[in-house]
Write a protein that holds these residues in place. Structure first.
Motif, PDB file in Angstrom:
ATOM      1  N   ARG A 138       0.874  -1.273   0.054  1.00 21.08           N
ATOM      2  CA  ARG A 138       0.094  -0.009  -0.071  1.00 21.08           C
ATOM      3  C   ARG A 138       0.955   1.127  -0.111  1.00 21.08           C
ATOM      4  N   HIS A 172       1.158   2.771  -5.579  1.00 20.06           N
ATOM      5  CA  HIS A 172       0.526   3.771  -6.639  1.00 20.06           C
ATOM      6  C   HIS A 172      -0.951   3.618  -6.649  1.00 20.06           C
ATOM      7  N   GLU A 173      -1.540   4.636  -6.345  1.00 16.96           N
ATOM      8  CA  GLU A 173      -2.813   4.948  -5.835  1.00 16.96           C
ATOM      9  C   GLU A 173      -3.866   4.185  -7.069  1.00 16.96           C
ATOM     10  N   GLU A 186      -3.831   0.358  -7.159  1.00 14.98           N
ATOM     11  CA  GLU A 186      -4.315  -0.351  -5.770  1.00 14.98           C
ATOM     12  C   GLU A 186      -5.956  -0.115  -5.579  1.00 14.98           C
ATOM     13  N   ALA A 187      -6.110   1.110  -6.355  1.00 17.60           N
ATOM     14  CA  ALA A 187      -7.633   1.220  -6.441  1.00 17.60           C
ATOM     15  C   ALA A 187      -8.269   0.064  -7.517  1.00 17.60           C
TER      16      ALA A 187
END
Ligand code: NDP
Ligand code: ZN
Length: 175
Positions: free
Chosen positions: A157, A160-161, A164-165
């Motif tokens: 976590r 990389h946003e 991960e989303a």
């Protein structure tokens, strides 16, 4: 020095040759190369266009699943890409159970570029288990895989946003 495009396509061609007899575990036994290509596509969709990351994604299962060695990748693609592929490869001397645990233990400690590849790998695999699962897997086994993949992703976590989303969106389809 090859261009970025050349490096990525060279990795695609190298992986296609290495996986030429490989098949995925889905009922149609899809060509194995579809999977590394899927990883590269997932990365580009998340705006990751670093050719080193994309080449490593295309090569990520060559050491684990074919006769390819670290040295061979290093000679053709250099040490950075070879090291990323190695970071994404299980130690085959361990039992399957130990390998699953080792991924949870190591995912947080690998390089940033290897984490991007590993995130894309988990996204691709849970997506496959949802859409084209390994033949004969029970709901229980699919759930176990989703939960294990999440444990690995949870160690990465903050990497990389968008990736991960995307994983979380795939995880929401847990059977
Ligand atoms: P895995 O759970 O490792 O199989 C999944 C792997 O196969 C993925 O990580 C992926 O790896 C690859 N793969 C190939 N095709 C597909 C596809 N269509 N969809 C998704 N992934 C695919 O299987 P193993 O046989 O190695 O078993 C590992 C663990 O499962 C063991 O710990 C064992 O104890 C446990 N197990 C559980 C059972 C149960 O019913 N709950 C039964 C038997 C075993 P990659 O990205 O490298 O290609
Ligand atoms: Zn993979």
């Amino acid at each position: 020095m090859p261009t970025h495009m050349e490096l990525v396509l060279q990795a695609a061609a190298f992986a296609a040759e290495k996986h030429r007899n490989g098949r995925r575990k889905d009922v149609d036994a899809s060509p194995y190369i579809n999977h590394p290509i899927q990883l590269a596509y997932i990365l580009v969709q998340a705006n990751i266009e670093d050719p080193v990351v994309l080449a490593a994604a295309l090569l990520h299962d060559t050491i684990e699943d074919t006769n390819t060695t670290h040295d061979e990748i290093e000679i053709v693609f250099g040490h950075e890409i070879a090291n990323i592929v190695a970071e994404c490869s299980d130690d085959k001397r361990l039992s399957k159970l130990e390998r699953k645990q080792a991924q949870v233990d190591h995912a947080g400690k690998i390089s940033m570029k290897a984490k991007l590849v590993k995130l894309a790998d988990k996204i691709a695999n849970v997506s496959d288990i949802d859409g084209a699962p390994p033949a004969g897997w029970s709901v229980e086994r699919k759930r176990e895989y989703f939960d294990w993949a999440k444990k690995v992703v949870d160690q990465m976590r903050g990497t990389h946003e968008i990736l991960e989303a995307r994983f979380d969106a795939e995880y929401a389809k847990r059977p």
